[in-house]
Design an enzyme around this catalytic site. Sequence first.
Site, short mmCIF file in Angstrom:
data_model
loop_
_atom_site.label_atom_id
_atom_site.label_comp_id
_atom_site.label_asym_id
_atom_site.label_seq_id
_atom_site.Cartn_x
_atom_site.Cartn_y
_atom_site.Cartn_z
N GLU A 37 4.84 62.66 8.50
CA GLU A 37 4.29 62.70 7.15
C GLU A 37 5.27 63.46 6.25
OE1 GLU A 37 0.86 65.44 5.22
OE2 GLU A 37 0.20 64.16 6.89
N HIS A 79 -4.92 68.24 14.18
CA HIS A 79 -5.54 67.00 14.62
C HIS A 79 -6.06 67.09 16.05
CE1 HIS A 79 -2.48 64.89 11.71
NE2 HIS A 79 -3.50 65.44 11.05
N ASN A 108 -2.14 60.13 11.50
CA ASN A 108 -3.27 60.99 11.13
C ASN A 108 -4.56 60.32 11.59
OD1 ASN A 108 -0.94 61.05 9.28
ND2 ASN A 108 -1.96 62.82 8.42
#
Length: 553
Positions: A409, A494, A532
Site C-alpha cells: 500500500e 490485519h 487489505n
Amino acid sequence: MPDRSLSASASRGLTRRRFVTGTGSLLGGLALAGTPTAATHATGRADVTAALTAPIAPGAHVPVLVVGTGYGGSVAACRLALAGIDVHMVEMGMAWDTPGSDGKVFANTTRPDHRSFWLRTRTRQPLSNFLGFPLDKDVPRYTGILDAEDFAGITVYQGRGVGGGSLVNGGMAVTPRRELFPAILPTVDPAEMYGTYYPRAHAGLGVTSVDPAWWEAADCYQYARVGRRHAERSGFPFVFVPNVYDWDYMKREAAGSVPRSALEGEVIYGNNHGKKTLPKTYLARAAATGRLAVSPLHKVTAVHPAPGGGYTVTMERLDTTGVTAETKTVTADRVFFAAGSVGTSKLLTRLKATGALPALSDQIGKGWGDNGNVMCGRANHMWDATGKLQSAMPTAGIDNWDAGGAFAEVAPLPTGIETYASFYLSITKTPHRAEFRWNPATGNVDLTWDRAWKQASIDAARTIFDRINAKEGTIYRTDLFGGHRIWGDHLTYHPLGGAVLGRATDNHGRLHGYDGLYVIDGALIPGNTTVNPFVTITALAERNIEHIIATDL
C-alpha cells in the site's frame, strides 16, 4: 490540467485496478435499500446512535446476541434484522457519538490524546519516532479508540468502538485477485464469492473509486503520484484500488468548503466526517429496522449452555477507565462471535480450556497470522517532494505478489510538513501461523508468535523496495521505528485466523460441538488475504449469514 502522459498512466492504473477488484461495476444494482446517502456519510453520526441508548438488562433473554460490532458482526446484525429477527450486539468499546471539548468526536492523528488509545497511560504509536524524536507521550487512561495489544513478539492494532476496525483503518477496499482466492479460503467457491458476495459487500460498505482526473491534479495525492512514478520506473504494476471514503466530501475539503477530515490526517484514531464506517452503513441499515440494540462498553467473559436451551452469557459493563462497573448475566438462543480475530480467538480458547465449552474443536486458537504486515519508509531526493498536505485515505498499491510475494500500500505520512519520504504498508506471503493457548498459571491467553518470523515478510517487501532504491538512487528511512531500524516489523493491523473456517467451524462458521454458536469475523480466515482484508471479511460474512438464515432460522 494533467498532461496526456499522466492521464494515460492513470488509465492504465485504473484498468489494472479493475483486474484486482473485479466487482466495482456491479455495485449500483446491489446497494442495500435504505443505506444512508453520501451526505449522511459526510456530515454526521448515522441513525444507529438511536439504538445505543438502552444497554442490555441483567437477566434479559434475546433471540440473537452478537459479540462485537466490526465487519462480520455488523453484516450478521444487518441481515438478521432485515430478516425480521431481533438482535442485540455487545461491544467492548465506546459508541463514539459525542464530541469532546474540541468539538470533535475523534482526535487528530498528529495530536493523540486520551481518546486515541485503549486503556493506556502512554501512547503506543505505530510510527514511534520522527526525525530523531520520540512521538509517544503520557495520556490519561481511557477507553480510547485504538487498542495496541501486546503479545510476545508482536503488537496487534485493533479498533475499539461501535464499528470496530472500520473506525481506524485507511478504508482501502481491496478485493484479492481471483486466481489467488483458493489459497486464501480453500473451502469456499470463488464463483459465488466473486459473482455474489464481493459485489454485495462493496455495495453494503459504500465502496467507490477516486475520480482519476481529480487525483492527478490534487495536491493531497502528490505522495501517491511520486509512489507511482517510482514503482513504474522500476517495472512494478501500480494499481488503483477503491475506498470507502466519500470522494465528493474530500473534494470539498480540498476546496475549503467543509471541515477537513482526511486532509487533516484523520485516520488511525478515527475520522470525523467523510469516511463511511459501519455505523453509517451496515449498522445504520440494521438500526432502521427497529430490531437492533447495541450495548457499548460491555465485555463478554463467559458463554455456556443454559439449562433450558440456548446459552448463558456473562458480561461486564465497563466505565471509561476500564473498571468493571457491573456484571450481568443474560441468555441468548444463538450467539455470534464477532469480536475480531484476536477477541474471538482469545474468548473461545478460554471457554474451551476452562470447561465452559469443552466440546469445541481442538482447532480453536490455531491458524492465526498477521497478513504479512511490515512497514517501511524511503528517503527520496529533493526533487521528489511528496507534499505537505497528504490525504489520510490511500488510493493505490504496488503489486509484486506473483514475483516476490508482496502487495504494498502506498501509504500517507500526514505530518503537515514536507518529508521527502515515501511510506508503505506491505502485505506479504508468509507461511508462519501462530496459536492462541490458555495459560493456567496467569489466567491469560497467550499467542505463540515468534518475532523472527517477520523476516519472511521483510524479504518479500525488499523485492519491491530494494529495486526501487537501486533504480532511484535512494535509501531507506531509519528514523520511523526507533533504534535506527528500517522495518516496522513489530506489529500487524490485519490479524486473521484463530477459528478457521472448515477446521474450528463448519464451512459456514458454525462452531463444532454446539448448535447455535457461530463465528462470523476475521478469525475464520487463516492468516493471509494477499491484500487489505476487510472486504473479504465482509463478503465471507455475507455468504455465511445468508446460508445460516436460510437453513438455521
